[in-house]
Scaffold this motif. Structure first.
Motif, PDB file in Angstrom:
ATOM      1  N   ASP A   4      37.659 -32.658 -44.959  1.00 16.67           N
ATOM      2  CA  ASP A   4      37.908 -31.251 -45.251  1.00 16.67           C
ATOM      3  C   ASP A   4      37.179 -30.932 -46.549  1.00 16.67           C
ATOM      4  O   ASP A   4      37.366 -31.615 -47.560  1.00 16.67           O
ATOM      5  CB  ASP A   4      39.409 -31.008 -45.399  1.00 16.67           C
ATOM      6  CG  ASP A   4      39.706 -29.622 -45.935  1.00 16.67           C
ATOM      7  OD1 ASP A   4      39.975 -29.507 -47.156  1.00 16.67           O
ATOM      8  OD2 ASP A   4      39.640 -28.670 -45.151  1.00 16.67           O
ATOM      9  N   TRP A   5      36.316 -29.894 -46.541  1.00 14.12           N
ATOM     10  CA  TRP A   5      35.472 -29.623 -47.686  1.00 14.12           C
ATOM     11  C   TRP A   5      36.274 -29.371 -48.961  1.00 14.12           C
ATOM     12  O   TRP A   5      35.928 -29.869 -50.029  1.00 14.12           O
ATOM     13  CB  TRP A   5      34.533 -28.453 -47.423  1.00 14.12           C
ATOM     14  CG  TRP A   5      33.768 -28.047 -48.653  1.00 14.12           C
ATOM     15  CD1 TRP A   5      33.840 -26.872 -49.329  1.00 14.12           C
ATOM     16  CD2 TRP A   5      32.839 -28.855 -49.376  1.00 14.12           C
ATOM     17  NE1 TRP A   5      33.024 -26.881 -50.420  1.00 14.12           N
ATOM     18  CE2 TRP A   5      32.390 -28.094 -50.474  1.00 14.12           C
ATOM     19  CE3 TRP A   5      32.341 -30.138 -49.203  1.00 14.12           C
ATOM     20  CZ2 TRP A   5      31.458 -28.584 -51.387  1.00 14.12           C
ATOM     21  CZ3 TRP A   5      31.413 -30.638 -50.116  1.00 14.12           C
ATOM     22  CH2 TRP A   5      30.992 -29.863 -51.199  1.00 14.12           C
ATOM     23  N   HIS A   6      37.345 -28.639 -48.869  1.00 16.10           N
ATOM     24  CA  HIS A   6      38.117 -28.325 -50.070  1.00 16.10           C
ATOM     25  C   HIS A   6      38.742 -29.586 -50.663  1.00 16.10           C
ATOM     26  O   HIS A   6      38.803 -29.745 -51.885  1.00 16.10           O
ATOM     27  CB  HIS A   6      39.178 -27.274 -49.741  1.00 16.10           C
ATOM     28  CG  HIS A   6      38.599 -25.981 -49.251  1.00 16.10           C
ATOM     29  ND1 HIS A   6      37.854 -25.138 -50.063  1.00 16.10           N
ATOM     30  CD2 HIS A   6      38.612 -25.411 -48.011  1.00 16.10           C
ATOM     31  CE1 HIS A   6      37.458 -24.092 -49.355  1.00 16.10           C
ATOM     32  NE2 HIS A   6      37.898 -24.240 -48.120  1.00 16.10           N
ATOM     33  N   LEU A  40      27.959 -33.803 -45.732  1.00 17.06           N
ATOM     34  CA  LEU A  40      28.484 -32.954 -46.798  1.00 17.06           C
ATOM     35  C   LEU A  40      27.921 -31.537 -46.734  1.00 17.06           C
ATOM     36  O   LEU A  40      28.657 -30.566 -46.917  1.00 17.06           O
ATOM     37  CB  LEU A  40      28.160 -33.582 -48.157  1.00 17.06           C
ATOM     38  CG  LEU A  40      28.905 -34.876 -48.505  1.00 17.06           C
ATOM     39  CD1 LEU A  40      28.397 -35.428 -49.826  1.00 17.06           C
ATOM     40  CD2 LEU A  40      30.413 -34.635 -48.578  1.00 17.06           C
ATOM     41  N   VAL A  41      26.632 -31.403 -46.477  1.00 11.86           N
ATOM     42  CA  VAL A  41      26.015 -30.082 -46.439  1.00 11.86           C
ATOM     43  C   VAL A  41      26.597 -29.259 -45.291  1.00 11.86           C
ATOM     44  O   VAL A  41      26.939 -28.079 -45.448  1.00 11.86           O
ATOM     45  CB  VAL A  41      24.482 -30.206 -46.312  1.00 11.86           C
ATOM     46  CG1 VAL A  41      23.845 -28.845 -46.044  1.00 11.86           C
ATOM     47  CG2 VAL A  41      23.891 -30.823 -47.578  1.00 11.86           C
ATOM     48  N   ALA A  46      30.261 -24.958 -43.354  1.00 18.67           N
ATOM     49  CA  ALA A  46      31.328 -24.480 -42.475  1.00 18.67           C
ATOM     50  C   ALA A  46      32.453 -23.812 -43.259  1.00 18.67           C
ATOM     51  O   ALA A  46      33.174 -22.974 -42.725  1.00 18.67           O
ATOM     52  CB  ALA A  46      31.873 -25.648 -41.655  1.00 18.67           C
ATOM     53  N   ALA A  47      32.569 -24.183 -44.547  1.00 21.02           N
ATOM     54  CA  ALA A  47      33.596 -23.583 -45.406  1.00 21.02           C
ATOM     55  C   ALA A  47      33.044 -22.434 -46.240  1.00 21.02           C
ATOM     56  O   ALA A  47      33.737 -21.932 -47.136  1.00 21.02           O
ATOM     57  CB  ALA A  47      34.182 -24.654 -46.323  1.00 21.02           C
TER      58      ALA A  47
END
Length: 253
Positions: A4-6, A40-41, A46-47
């Motif tokens: 999850d990016w966050h 990661l990119v 997506a976020a």
């Protein structure tokens, strides 16, 4: 690995401002361009966050990766990697037989079958004189080769293993992994070269990075990412001893 990016940004950020984001990437996460993985990119995009990688480290490598969040900062930073002026230090745990306290691996790379990076000469042509490994020009394979040099310091020895601090003067793909393997000291857990043990990760860590950054005062970006406990397991499971080894790397590396 479920990402999850966050959470990634909250857990792994080393430095962030309006121009760049530096992460202490865990082993097993791709930076960008992996066909079968979420990287990661892609995760950030997506976020709703656009990232511009300044450089890359391998999926199996942990540690510092620098990403621009402002496109205007991307070019000046990337050029420092292209011009070999970026200051990089890695940590690696390797098989140790007769490594010197300090050494220079001056072995050009080439790309062989299936896009695999290799030394641009037969293995038997590699020579060692004192603390330097090299090949004679006459022994180079008749294919395009890329001059590649890595300097290292042996920080500590524990039984059959050694902790190295490595400074890649050039920045070729897989440079440290290939060079160490071909001189007989593969990085522990490297899926390409270490056939001796099925370790859960590759023990290579992007530790320090120094770049010129004209938007900062002073205009220098000096970054450092502490390895996680899983990096140290071939040497120790004692957090205090791991901290002492890291301090020894700072002093001698």
């Amino acid at each position: 690995m479920d990402l999850d990016w966050h959470s990634v940004r909250a857990d792994y950020t080393v430095f962030a401002d309006d121009a760049v984001l530096a992460l202490n990437k865990p082993s097993g996460i791709s930076v960008t361009g992996e066909r079968h993985d979420t990287d990661l990119v892609e995760l950030a995009q997506a976020a709703g966050t656009q990232l511009y990688p300044v450089h890359r480290i391998d999926k199996v490598t942990s540690g510092l990766v620098l990403l621009a969040t402002d496109l205007a900062a991307h070019g000046p930073l990337t050029r420092q990697f292209n011009n070999q002026t970026a200051r990089k230090t890695y940590l690696a745990i390797v098989a140790d037989a007769d490594l010197p306290d300090r050494g220079e691996i001056d072995l050009p790379l080439s790309v062989g079958r299936k896009n695999r990076v290799r030394i641009a000469a037969p293995r038997e042509a590699i020579k060692r004189e004192g603390d330097r490994w090299f090949v004679d020009e006459a022994d180079l394979l008749p294919a395009k080769n890329y001059p590649s040099r890595t300097d290292f310091t042996t920080v500590a020895r524990r039984g059959e293993h050694a902790l190295l601090a490595l400074r890649p003067v050039t920045g070729r793909r897989h440079q440290i992994r290939v060079q160490l393997a071909w001189i007989g000291h593969p990085i522990l857990g490297d899926p390409l070269f270490d056939r001796t043990a099925a370790l859960p990760r590759t023990h290579l860590h992007s530790w320090k990075l120094g770049l010129d950054a004209n938007w900062l005062t002073p205009p220098v970006l000096d970054l450092e990412a502490t390895p996680g406990p899983d990096f140290w397991t071939p040497l120790t499971t004692d957090p205090d001893e791991a901290a002492a080894l890291l301090e020894a790397a700072k002093t001698g590396g």
